[in-house]
Design an enzyme around this catalytic site. Structure first.
Site: not given
Length: 408
Positions: A180, A16, A96, A125
């Site tokens: 994922s 990605d 994050r 996210d």
């Protein structure tokens, strides 16, 4: 678009984000700076350098943030006994704000106009990265490719790679996991695949960090954790850094089948999502911290912390780590930890964390008062009579005025 000259991309080195590098270069005609964070995800991060170089990236940042992550983010969160919706230990959420912080620092160092990330438009996210970025650099531009492009699947990403001569051997040589996944020192998460059906049990071979409780050792493992101001400083008497504490607890907990979780959570963007998590070290830390607080924290302070914790957890989950309200709560939480010092002894057995001992020089437990034996006058039991009558007064008055307290 022409106003964007340089972008800092949170870069994993996977399919990605490799596509995103080239997409940014061609769509925005800009220079791309890559940033790869080592948060203890258990995979080598250095190969990301060669992948970025192959894409023509000149400025490449690969940073070991493990100690900062645990010291400045995980430990402060655990001082609050933080759990989202009663179960989730916020392993992804708490990473994050650190990534956002470093993205902005690099943007300032390199003179970049924007930051970019590979979060999809469906998840939390994107919110966490961008709230952090805007809080720390209000005028920064944010480019979220998944909200702009028409590449909607792995197949379209692979086709893009072929069309734009992006080397992707690293993504095709090995079988792709059906899940994922996101990992750091605190946890590893799994979403997608069979997990999209809430009734389906997770496959045993999905789990990476923990043995199944059924296959855990038949003999318990005992460990002793030492606390100072609410943080673990030693395991079995050995002084350890924050990151090393969590690494060691992950290994010990994983070997004993501790830390598996299967939940459906409410995302900030509005949908429900099912996820599985392995948080062996964090599960041990949570149980132990509550144990040391049980003897060192004042009753009302402990209860107030418990009342405020869900709000604190929600702030972290939703991406408001850098907000004024989170920082206000943190100051209160940290103040409460001044006397949270001492040792906790735990028994780990087949997925269970059992507290078997706690001690502290700052303990509020008074054996002379709590004893069921002769307390030598330390506590006057007759004092309870007036205490009880005063607390019953409002109910006695209501009943005497004809109110039926048995009514639903």
């Amino acid at each position: 678009m022409s106003d964007i000259k340089k972008v800092v991309l949170a870069y994993s080195g996977g399919l990605d984000t490799s596509v995103i590098v080239r997409w940014l270069q061609e769509t925005y005609n800009c220079e791309v700076v890559t940033f790869t964070a080592d948060l203890g995800q258990g995979e080598e991060v250095e190969p990301a350098r060669a992948k970025a170089e192959a894409l023509g990236v000149k400025e490449i940042y690969i940073d070991d943030l493990r100690e900062e992550f645990v010291r400045d983010f995980v430990f402060p969160m655990f001082r609050a006994n933080t759990i989202y919706e009663g179960e989730y230990l916020l392993g992804t959420s708490i990473a994050r704000p650190l990534i956002a912080k470093r993205l902005i620092e690099i943007a300032n160092e390199t003179g970049a106009d924007a930051i970019s990330h590979g979060a999809t438009g469906k998840g939390n996210d994107q919110v966490r990265f961008e709230l952090g970025a805007y809080a720390l650099k209000p005028g920064v531009a944010v480019i979220a490719p998944w909200r702009e492009w028409d590449l909607t699947s792995r197949e379209t990403l692979m086709a893009y790679c072929e069309e734009h001569n992006i080397p992707v051997d690293f993504s095709t040589k090995k079988k792709k996991s059906p899940y994922s996944m996101d990992a750091n020192l605190l946890h590893i998460s799994f979403e997608g695949g069979v997990l999209e059906e809430p009734w389906a049990e997770a496959e045993e071979d999905m789990w990476r960090w923990t043995v199944s409780p059924e296959k855990a050792p038949d003999e318990p493992t005992y460990i002793e954790l030492t606390y100072l101001n609410g943080d673990i400083t030693a395991i079995d008497g050995e002084a350890l850094s924050p990151a090393t504490v969590l690494e060691k607890l992950n290994k010990i907990g994983g070997a004993n089948g501790i830390g598996r979780l299967d939940i459906v959570e409410n995302r900030f963007v509005g949908m429900k999502a099912r996820g599985c998590y392995e948080t062996p070290g964090g599960t041990i830390m949570m149980k132990a911290h509550r144990a040391i607080e049980s003897i060192t924290l004042d009753r009302e302070a402990a209860h107030l912390k418990d009342e405020l914790m869900p709000r604190y957890a929600e702030l972290i989950y939703n991406g408001f780590w850098w907000s004024e309200e989170r920082k206000m709560l943190q100051q209160m939480i940290d103040y409460s930890q001044r006397y949270v010092n001492g040792d906790v002894r735990l028994k780990l057995y087949k997925g269970n964390v059992i507290v078997v001992g706690r001690r502290s020089d700052d303990s509020l437990f008074d054996e002379s008062i709590a004893t069921f034996e002769d307390d030598a006058g330390s506590y006057n039991q007759k004092d309870a009579e007036g205490f009880i009558k005063l607390n019953a007064l409002r109910m006695r008055i209501a009943s005497s005025k004809g109110r039926n307290l048995l009514e639903d």
